[in-house]
Design a protein around this motif. Sequence first.
Motif, PDB file in Angstrom:
ATOM      1  N   MET A  91       6.003  17.829  18.680  1.00 49.67           N
ATOM      2  CA  MET A  91       5.152  17.450  19.807  1.00 49.67           C
ATOM      3  C   MET A  91       4.487  16.092  19.630  1.00 49.67           C
ATOM      4  N   THR A  92       4.174  15.730  18.394  1.00 55.46           N
ATOM      5  CA  THR A  92       3.501  14.459  18.161  1.00 55.46           C
ATOM      6  C   THR A  92       4.497  13.297  18.137  1.00 55.46           C
ATOM      7  N   GLY A  93       5.786  13.604  18.336  1.00 54.83           N
ATOM      8  CA  GLY A  93       6.766  12.532  18.458  1.00 54.83           C
ATOM      9  C   GLY A  93       7.629  12.331  17.227  1.00 54.83           C
ATOM     10  N   HIS A  94       7.936  13.433  16.518  1.00 48.95           N
ATOM     11  CA  HIS A  94       8.929  13.414  15.440  1.00 48.95           C
ATOM     12  C   HIS A  94       8.457  12.768  14.151  1.00 48.95           C
ATOM     13  N   GLN A  95       7.580  13.488  13.455  1.00 50.32           N
ATOM     14  CA  GLN A  95       7.201  13.056  12.116  1.00 50.32           C
ATOM     15  C   GLN A  95       7.816  14.031  11.109  1.00 50.32           C
ATOM     16  N   ASP A  96       8.150  13.503   9.940  1.00 49.02           N
ATOM     17  CA  ASP A  96       8.711  14.369   8.910  1.00 49.02           C
ATOM     18  C   ASP A  96       7.616  15.241   8.309  1.00 49.02           C
ATOM     19  N   ASN A  97       8.045  16.342   7.680  1.00 48.13           N
ATOM     20  CA  ASN A  97       7.096  17.274   7.070  1.00 48.13           C
ATOM     21  C   ASN A  97       7.744  17.847   5.808  1.00 48.13           C
ATOM     22  N   PRO A  98       7.024  18.657   5.029  1.00 49.69           N
ATOM     23  CA  PRO A  98       7.577  19.110   3.747  1.00 49.69           C
ATOM     24  C   PRO A  98       8.883  19.898   3.870  1.00 49.69           C
ATOM     25  N   LEU A 110       0.841  -1.194   0.000  1.00 51.46           N
ATOM     26  CA  LEU A 110       0.000   0.000   0.000  1.00 51.46           C
ATOM     27  C   LEU A 110       0.878   1.247   0.000  1.00 51.46           C
ATOM     28  N   TYR A 111       0.301   2.361  -0.461  1.00 52.14           N
ATOM     29  CA  TYR A 111       1.010   3.638  -0.468  1.00 52.14           C
ATOM     30  C   TYR A 111       0.571   4.429   0.763  1.00 52.14           C
ATOM     31  N   CYS A 112       1.540   4.992   1.508  1.00 51.95           N
ATOM     32  CA  CYS A 112       1.172   5.812   2.661  1.00 51.95           C
ATOM     33  C   CYS A 112       2.051   7.058   2.701  1.00 51.95           C
ATOM     34  N   GLU A 113       1.504   8.139   3.230  1.00 52.34           N
ATOM     35  CA  GLU A 113       2.234   9.408   3.232  1.00 52.34           C
ATOM     36  C   GLU A 113       1.784  10.299   4.380  1.00 52.34           C
ATOM     37  N   TRP A 114       2.664  11.224   4.776  1.00 53.70           N
ATOM     38  CA  TRP A 114       2.243  12.380   5.557  1.00 53.70           C
ATOM     39  C   TRP A 114       1.892  13.483   4.565  1.00 53.70           C
ATOM     40  N   ALA A 115       0.727  14.070   4.716  1.00 57.58           N
ATOM     41  CA  ALA A 115       0.324  15.210   3.893  1.00 57.58           C
ATOM     42  C   ALA A 115       0.607  16.484   4.689  1.00 57.58           C
ATOM     43  N   PRO A 116       0.586  17.651   4.033  1.00 55.64           N
ATOM     44  CA  PRO A 116       0.827  18.896   4.780  1.00 55.64           C
ATOM     45  C   PRO A 116      -0.245  19.188   5.828  1.00 55.64           C
ATOM     46  N   ASN A 117      -1.486  18.796   5.604  1.00 57.67           N
ATOM     47  CA  ASN A 117      -2.503  18.961   6.648  1.00 57.67           C
ATOM     48  C   ASN A 117      -3.643  17.959   6.447  1.00 57.67           C
ATOM     49  N   GLU A 118      -4.605  17.985   7.348  1.00 57.64           N
ATOM     50  CA  GLU A 118      -5.660  16.973   7.337  1.00 57.64           C
ATOM     51  C   GLU A 118      -6.597  17.127   6.148  1.00 57.64           C
ATOM     52  N   LYS A 119      -6.809  18.376   5.723  1.00 53.22           N
ATOM     53  CA  LYS A 119      -7.692  18.600   4.567  1.00 53.22           C
ATOM     54  C   LYS A 119      -7.061  18.010   3.313  1.00 53.22           C
ATOM     55  N   VAL A 120      -5.778  18.276   3.129  1.00 52.22           N
ATOM     56  CA  VAL A 120      -5.065  17.721   1.975  1.00 52.22           C
ATOM     57  C   VAL A 120      -5.087  16.195   2.042  1.00 52.22           C
ATOM     58  N   SER A 176       6.350  22.697  10.705  1.00 54.67           N
ATOM     59  CA  SER A 176       5.270  21.828  10.239  1.00 54.67           C
ATOM     60  C   SER A 176       3.955  22.607  10.164  1.00 54.67           C
ATOM     61  N   THR A 177       3.742  23.486  11.137  1.00 58.70           N
ATOM     62  CA  THR A 177       2.516  24.285  11.157  1.00 58.70           C
ATOM     63  C   THR A 177       2.497  25.296  10.017  1.00 58.70           C
ATOM     64  N   PHE A 178       3.692  25.798   9.636  1.00 62.32           N
ATOM     65  CA  PHE A 178       3.788  26.709   8.494  1.00 62.32           C
ATOM     66  C   PHE A 178       3.208  26.031   7.254  1.00 62.32           C
ATOM     67  N   PHE A 179       3.650  24.789   7.003  1.00 61.42           N
ATOM     68  CA  PHE A 179       3.150  24.080   5.819  1.00 61.42           C
ATOM     69  C   PHE A 179       1.696  23.634   5.999  1.00 61.42           C
ATOM     70  N   HIS A 180       1.299  23.374   7.248  1.00 61.19           N
ATOM     71  CA  HIS A 180      -0.068  22.911   7.530  1.00 61.19           C
ATOM     72  C   HIS A 180      -1.083  23.979   7.157  1.00 61.19           C
ATOM     73  N   ARG A 211       7.909   7.355   4.656  1.00 66.96           N
ATOM     74  CA  ARG A 211       8.551   6.063   4.442  1.00 66.96           C
ATOM     75  C   ARG A 211      10.058   6.139   4.661  1.00 66.96           C
ATOM     76  N   GLY A 212      10.536   7.328   5.116  1.00 63.29           N
ATOM     77  CA  GLY A 212      11.959   7.487   5.431  1.00 63.29           C
ATOM     78  C   GLY A 212      12.815   7.767   4.210  1.00 63.29           C
ATOM     79  N   GLU A 213      12.164   8.028   3.065  1.00 61.92           N
ATOM     80  CA  GLU A 213      12.923   8.311   1.838  1.00 61.92           C
ATOM     81  C   GLU A 213      13.237   9.801   1.764  1.00 61.92           C
TER      82      GLU A 213
END
Lengths: 582, 190
Positions: free
Chosen positions: A446-453, A45-55, A414-418, A460-462
């Motif tokens: 704060m959420t425990g170190h997730q990557d962002n744009p 499956l494909y999974c990603e962090w998006a810039p925000n919840e709407k996206v 992260s909030t800037f891009f969100h 996926r760590g790429e």
Amino acid sequence: MKHLMSGNEAIARGVYEAGALVCSAYPGTPSTEIFEDLPQYSSELYCEWAPNEKVATEVAYGASIAGARSFTAMKHVGLNVASDPVYTAAYNGVRGGFVIVSADDPSMHSSQNEQDNRWVAKHAKIACIEPSDSQECKDFAKAAFEISERFDMPVLLRTTTRVSHSKSLVEFGEREEHMPEDYKKDAGKFMCTPANAYKNHPKVEKNLAALAEYGNSCALNKVEMGDGKLGVITAGISYEYAKDAFPEGTSFLKLGLTYPLPMKLIRDFAAKVEKLYVIEELDPFMEEQIKAAGVDCVGKELVSPMYELNPQLLKEQVFGEKPVTVDVGVKAVSRPPALCPGCPHRGFFYTMSKHKDYVVAGDIGCYTLGGSAPLSASDTCVCMGGGFSVAAGLAKAFAASGQKKTVFGVVGDSTFFHSGMTGAVEILYNNADVIPVVLDNHITGMTGHQDNPGSGYNLRGEVAAEVKIEDVLRAYGFRDVIIVDPQDLKAMQKAVDDALASNERAAIVCRRPCLLIKRIKHDKGLCVVDTDKCIGCKSCLRVGCPAVMVKNKKAFIDPNQCVGCTVCAQVCPKGAISRKES
Amino acid sequence: MESKSVLLVGVGGQGAILTAKILVNGLISAGYDVKMSEVHGMSQRGGSVSTQVHFGKKVNSPVIGLGAADILVAFEKMEAVRYSPYLKPDGIAVINDYAMESSTTAAGLAVYPEGCVEAMQEHFTCHVLNAQAIAASLGNVKCMNVVLFGSMVKALGMTDIDWEAVIAETVPPKFRELNLKAYRAGYDAV
């Protein structure tokens, strides 16, 4: 073999087993670990962090339109951000099953409110499914995809902190394959023009009615008949609490599908018990509907509409059984969270704290803690991305009322891009007298170190495209973007002074990576106090570092906590603190 | 058997979650139904944290309320006091005789209370040890959590599980020996 899993890990497993193909989310406690657990299934499956919840919701919904089973997850307030596409997806319907997790946070362990998002399902006219433990998290996630496809609607899978973060045993199943058929355009279904929406609304009502009927017999809802005296209608984590709190012989109607409610099943159950309770955390969501249907029951007359429940609280609220506790006679003082030793945000907030005429509109992230004592350097914190735009409003009101204030709007990277970027445009477009500041620690902290744009990596760590905050600000029209290391207090103050004196539209980027980022080699050391030089003035305490304290009237730095950032040394008027290389 | 509740409390970063994980892995291997609840997010930044383990033949709620814990394991002594209302009056406390300043006491905005351990001992059956010092003597203060775990196993009398095997499986291989030593030292300390 059974596996011990958190609810979040179990949802990820359920999404995998259900054959989901496209998954997109933005982190938010208590939902974050669902997506941290998905990359292990990346080959399928494909999974990603998006810039925000709407996206994220739009990406997942786009995949559903293409016929793929698709998935998104967010915290309860994230669903506020995502609500626009959710409400329209409800009218259009789906092609591939489309499941949205809302992880609610009763008692606000890590949130700004405790909104009950079951109302969103009712408001948007989509199904709401609530698991009680990790096995159900997995099984109900799979059922949610089936319901989404069968009743042509997005499905809200609603958890709470104690469901998402509690661990219990889970039995695995195999992955089902649900490959989309060849794409076919269906603009009448997926173009939400007024004419199409008009045609779609009756379909929404029809599907909801069919789902309500299905709820009367579906396996998500189950009856456990006891002796017929006491009956409890409950769902989610409240079921587990009620099982412990109510006496042996109590009958339970445990609902997994909580919107729409299975009224026939509820009436049948009510008729079989002498006294009926509705036990639910937060709002009387089920109770109001059950009472409106003319079924006599007791709920919020006894059970608090605020905060988390637990078995002992229920015993007290329902049966008046007070817990027996011991008062040891010593009072613990509060231990609030604080910026970590060496946190790059400290230098910025210390600089802000020295100026009483500065007004600082803050935002959501680790840097919310810049508002805590002793730094106390933020005036507001409203929502993700509000730092810039709330600042703009403050500045407009100060201008209109002739008050002389210096206003800063603060967001993290992260909030800037969100959702901070649109606020930056507002400041320029409407010429708000605000200095926008981005606290760039290169991670979603704060959420425990997730990557962002901006971090240069994806879920996926790429290695990923690294969007430069200063490039974005310059492209908007901030001609004077000042990049500064906030840990250098002189440079930090100079950056602020330069921004305020600038003839151009100025913005500040405070850049230093979070010390907890593992892939970076950090320059750590240790600060020590020369007690002969220390005069005990406590200036160093004003930086609010957990490692800095006073012992025997002199400054003391806890070597187990100190990382040698030197912010305390820079504020010492006597040069009594120095850094020892380790 | 009746179900039992263990409440592990401390300060974010002290390793309560790993301790709970060892406990839970052992309980599962012994065939118990187990539920465990952790707190993530904001409270991890040096705040007060709690982890709960509920086990028995069949357990429902992952969390407990006031006056309902059978065992309180406190990684820090003021946290023992903070969570003491959750302990049953006949419950058992395992306390690390170790103080960590909070951001409020460090900044001089509040005073760290005196007599935390003595107050607990006055009201509950307590097993008190300085797990921090024991861990330091073993060469790594970070194994303090497993020292406390050893003390908890003795206090609970849960000796029918091969805890050394569970620890060996749960911790990373390079810390195996250290944690086994820590477990034994904690077991012998109470």
